[in-house]
Design a protein around this motif. Structure first.
Motif, PDB file in Angstrom:
ATOM      1  N   LEU A   1      -2.791  -5.004  -0.809  1.00 17.67           N
ATOM      2  CA  LEU A   1      -2.460  -5.053   0.589  1.00 17.67           C
ATOM      3  C   LEU A   1      -3.584  -5.852   1.249  1.00 17.67           C
ATOM      4  CD1 LEU A   1      -0.679  -4.294   2.945  1.00 17.67           C
ATOM      5  CD2 LEU A   1      -1.920  -2.031   2.971  1.00 17.67           C
ATOM      6  N   ASP A   2      -4.847  -5.714   0.984  1.00 16.98           N
ATOM      7  CA  ASP A   2      -6.256  -6.322   1.372  1.00 16.98           C
ATOM      8  C   ASP A   2      -5.986  -7.864   1.486  1.00 16.98           C
ATOM      9  OD1 ASP A   2      -8.017  -4.904   2.599  1.00 16.98           O
ATOM     10  OD2 ASP A   2      -9.416  -5.022   0.854  1.00 16.98           O
ATOM     11  N   TYR A   3      -5.385  -8.227   0.512  1.00 16.42           N
ATOM     12  CA  TYR A   3      -5.051  -9.937   0.182  1.00 16.42           C
ATOM     13  C   TYR A   3      -4.121 -10.331   1.377  1.00 16.42           C
ATOM     14  CZ  TYR A   3      -8.233  -9.617  -3.706  1.00 16.42           C
ATOM     15  OH  TYR A   3      -9.293  -9.302  -4.483  1.00 16.42           O
ATOM     16  N   ARG A   4      -3.201  -9.535   1.630  1.00 16.37           N
ATOM     17  CA  ARG A   4      -2.264  -9.786   2.385  1.00 16.37           C
ATOM     18  C   ARG A   4      -2.873  -9.817   4.117  1.00 16.37           C
ATOM     19  NH1 ARG A   4       3.233  -6.311   0.994  1.00 16.37           N
ATOM     20  NH2 ARG A   4       3.256  -6.779  -1.173  1.00 16.37           N
ATOM     21  N   LEU A   5      -3.628  -8.857   4.234  1.00 14.11           N
ATOM     22  CA  LEU A   5      -3.992  -8.738   5.332  1.00 14.11           C
ATOM     23  C   LEU A   5      -5.314  -9.821   5.769  1.00 14.11           C
ATOM     24  CD1 LEU A   5      -4.417  -4.951   5.867  1.00 14.11           C
ATOM     25  CD2 LEU A   5      -2.648  -6.178   6.957  1.00 14.11           C
TER      26      LEU A   5
ATOM     27  N   ARG B   1      -4.312 -12.951   7.907  1.00 14.04           N
ATOM     28  CA  ARG B   1      -4.101 -12.698   9.408  1.00 14.04           C
ATOM     29  C   ARG B   1      -5.248 -12.774  10.228  1.00 14.04           C
ATOM     30  NH1 ARG B   1       0.950 -10.327  10.150  1.00 14.04           N
ATOM     31  NH2 ARG B   1       0.519  -9.751  12.339  1.00 14.04           N
ATOM     32  N   GLY B   2      -6.377 -13.532   9.386  1.00 11.58           N
ATOM     33  CA  GLY B   2      -7.595 -13.906  10.288  1.00 11.58           C
ATOM     34  C   GLY B   2      -8.324 -12.808  10.908  1.00 11.58           C
ATOM     35  N   ARG B   3      -8.835 -12.893  12.178  1.00 10.18           N
ATOM     36  CA  ARG B   3      -9.585 -11.831  12.718  1.00 10.18           C
ATOM     37  C   ARG B   3      -8.788 -10.511  12.799  1.00 10.18           C
ATOM     38  NH1 ARG B   3     -14.390 -12.010  15.692  1.00 10.18           N
ATOM     39  NH2 ARG B   3     -14.204 -14.322  15.638  1.00 10.18           N
ATOM     40  N   GLU B   4      -7.514 -10.648  13.542  1.00 14.35           N
ATOM     41  CA  GLU B   4      -6.773  -9.484  13.493  1.00 14.35           C
ATOM     42  C   GLU B   4      -6.733  -8.609  12.054  1.00 14.35           C
ATOM     43  OE1 GLU B   4      -2.662  -8.679  15.662  1.00 14.35           O
ATOM     44  OE2 GLU B   4      -2.307  -9.578  13.860  1.00 14.35           O
ATOM     45  N   GLY B   5      -6.521  -9.386  10.854  1.00 13.65           N
ATOM     46  CA  GLY B   5      -6.656  -8.675   9.754  1.00 13.65           C
ATOM     47  C   GLY B   5      -7.790  -7.920   9.255  1.00 13.65           C
ATOM     48  N   ILE B   6      -9.075  -8.498   9.902  1.00 18.14           N
ATOM     49  CA  ILE B   6      -9.958  -7.594   9.660  1.00 18.14           C
ATOM     50  C   ILE B   6     -10.120  -6.192  10.022  1.00 18.14           C
ATOM     51  CG2 ILE B   6     -12.574  -7.305   9.883  1.00 18.14           C
ATOM     52  CD1 ILE B   6     -12.856 -10.509   9.607  1.00 18.14           C
TER      53      ILE B   6
END
Length: 626
Positions: free
Chosen positions: A377-381, A384-389
């Motif tokens: 899941l971490d790698y998928r997020l 998404r760039g800044r939103e992913g963080i």
């Protein structure tokens, strides 16, 4: 070049004579002039004279202060003014010992004197002058370690001055040397090397970082439009670096006599507040030996006798008055279900039933979800760039809440996670639906918000992740949302610190880039910042944690703890206003103190050494404010 005075009388006792002490004035002064003090507009001031008054061998009969800055604004002596107008004498004495310890640890020698009123001055002479801005930063940083330190002499280049040993005092008497005149003369002539000043900067790195962040925040506020500044001014929010009155009483022992008629009333106000925040007597005692020395000063020598008795009164008072804060619980009024604290009972709307799991099942579920998070899941997020963080930390907050509160049902508001992550509740409200979509079935909304109830989510391990969770071995360690220190240092630092903490072997910068998904340039800047704060260190090209650094204490020094408590207080106030709006048909009119009473609603977290208890305290406080 300063010349030695022609004669130094041999001291006959610890308090040297006034004339002998005044000999040191030229060695302390930034300019070889002084100003005479006088009463003006109800205040004792040191106005600029029409004709400069040169320092001579004879001390002036009236109170006199020497200038701290040279004509070019440079400073050759740091002057630390511990004032009894800012804290009680016992706090001043404690601060003098604490600052003396900090200076000695950095290798700095200093001269100390005491005024007839009980205040103290510490003079730190420097071999190489520093700029006024550098001196101001150092003094303000030390001010975060000592409640009685008045930084104002170093905050004004033109008028900054201080009374030196031998100078007369406005109430009678004069500044008496604590250091012997012979030792003081030696210290002021040899002076401290640049290396010792650099050591002091390293010791004060968290406070200097905090001051720099405050300076940048003030610059951003200054650059804002006039309309925004007017709105901010009218909002009633405390300015950067401000301190709430009751906290000031606990830290300094100085209180508003128009509000509290005696020491006893001031003490009880602080104790009532501690009791409402669910402190214990042992935690109160621990606080009095550290950041709340002002409360100890209000007790004097009667602490052992009075504290248990007054603490019992505070607990009884809090227990008797706490229910009255909820308008719906007043005598003679209809009662309403307290949705913010009562267990949520689901009423349908979910495609399949969700049940709360046992304590053991919850911990096993969180273990499995952690494996899935770090494996896929971490790698998928990351994509998404800044939103992913933000999403990566939000899912961590969800798992941390589950483990601490031992539930897989999230029936708390956005403000609960906003407090945990140090972000706006509006940001969390936007992110939660996104996380539900991208979590691949881990997070599911099972009930919509209504009234005082927030959206309710259930957390589960989807079938397509179960095989992966069984194949992976859970790695021992705690999962965190945003630890308070990273409210100041930022998300990138938090990700890098977590990656170092979880790695089996000390990772290199390249390893961290792959693990965190953050660019190398951004990582290098944040790693350097954490290294300066002694959180991590580089050994043979690899990063490792500094085990002796206490992150909770560091958060206090960086101002993160105060920032979190201010956010918590703001949310409690907003919550009270919202509930009052909902109850308006029951209570037509509310008084201001019924919406927000600073002595009850400004929540202070107790000092807890056990991390599990500390996290539970944080989540419980967040639930009450959400």
């Amino acid at each position: 070049m300063l010349e030695a005075p022609p004669h130094l009388p041999a001291p006959t006792r610890r308090g040297d004579s006034r004339v002998a002490a005044w000999v040191l004035a030229p060695l302390i002064a930034g300019q070889q002039f002084y100003r005479l003090g006088r009463w003006k507009d109800g205040r004792f001031q040191y106005p600029r004279p029409t004709t400069p008054l040169p320092i001579t061998r004879t001390p002036p009969a009236r109170p006199a202060a020497v200038m701290l800055h040279d004509v070019d604004g440079s400073v050759r002596t740091l002057c630390l003014d511990l004032d009894t107008s800012k804290a009680r004498k016992s706090v001043v004495d404690d601060d003098a010992r604490r600052l003396g310890g900090i200076l000695r640890t950095a290798g700095l020698a200093y001269v100390e004197d005491e005024s007839p009123s009980g205040g103290r001055h510490l003079y730190v002479p420097l071999q190489e002058p520093i700029t006024a801005a550098e001196a101001r930063q150092l003094v303000e940083a030390l001010g975060h370690r000592a409640a009685s330190l008045d930084p104002s002499p170093h905050q004004n280049i033109v008028h900054g001055c201080i009374r030196v040993p031998g100078s007369a005092h406005k109430t009678g008497g004069h500044q008496r040397l604590v250091t012997s005149v012979t030792d003081a003369y030696g210290i002021l002539t040899r002076r401290n090397p640049v290396s010792a000043v650099e050591a002091l900067r390293r010791a004060l790195a968290p406070e200097l970082y905090r001051i720099e962040q405050q300076r940048r925040a003030q610059e951003r506020a200054t650059a804002a439009t006039a309309a925004v500044r007017a709105i901010a001014k009218g909002s009633g929010a405390p300015s950067v670096g401000s301190e709430r009155p009751l906290r000031s009483v606990a830290r300094t022992g100085i209180y508003d006599t128009s509000r509290y008629a005696s020491h006893s009333e001031a003490r009880m106000a602080v104790l009532n507040h501690f009791a409402s925040c669910h402190w214990t007597l042992d935690q109160v005692r621990a606080g009095m030996t550290n950041q709340f020395a002002g409360l100890a000063a209000l007790y004097g020598s009667k602490t052992d006798r009075l504290l248990p008795f007054e603490w019992a009164k505070a607990q009884a008072f809090t227990a008797a008055t706490a229910p009255a804060k909820d308008p719906s619980q007043r005598a003679g009024k209809k009662t309403a279900h307290k949705y913010d604290t009562s267990r949520t009972y689901l009423t349908g709307g979910s495609p399949e039933p969700f049940t709360e799991l046992s304590q053991h099942s919850i911990h096993q579920l969180v273990n499995d979800l952690e494996n899935v998070l770090y494996a896929t899941l971490d790698y998928r997020l990351m994509e998404r760039g800044r939103e992913g963080i933000h999403l990566r930390f939000l899912i961590r907050a969800v798992l941390a809440y589950m483990r601490t509160m031992e539930t897989n049902i999230l029936d708390v508001g956005c403000r609960t996670f906003a407090l945990a992550l140090g972000k706006s509740h509006a940001t969390i409200a936007r992110l939660l639906p996104i996380l539900e979509r991208v979590s691949a079935g881990i997070l599911t909304r099972i009930d919509r918000a209504r009234g005082r109830n927030a959206d309710t989510y259930a957390v589960q391990l989807p079938e397509h992740f179960q095989q992966l969770a069984r194949e992976l071995t859970w790695r021992k360690g705690k999962i965190h949302a945003i630890r308070p220190v990273f409210r100041v240092l930022g998300d990138v630092s938090a990700l890098a610190y977590e990656a170092i903490e979880r790695d089996h072997h000390s990772p290199s910068t390249a390893d961290l880039t792959r693990t965190t998904g953050i660019s190398r340039r951004a990582l290098i800047d944040h790693l350097a910042g954490m290294e300066a704060l002694q959180m991590i260190r580089r050994h043979h090209g690899r990063w490792e944690l500094v085990a002796t650094t206490n992150l909770a204490q560091l958060a206090d020094r960086l101002g993160a703890t105060e920032d979190r408590e201010a956010q918590l207080t703001r949310y409690r106030k907003e919550r009270a206003a919202w509930h009052a709006w909902l109850d308006r048909h029951l209570i037509p009119q509310l008084n201001e103190h019924e919406l927000h009473d600073a002595e009850v609603d400004d929540h202070w977290l107790p000092p807890l050494e056990n991390e599990d208890e500390y996290q539970r305290s944080l989540w419980n406080a967040s639930r009450q404010a959400a």
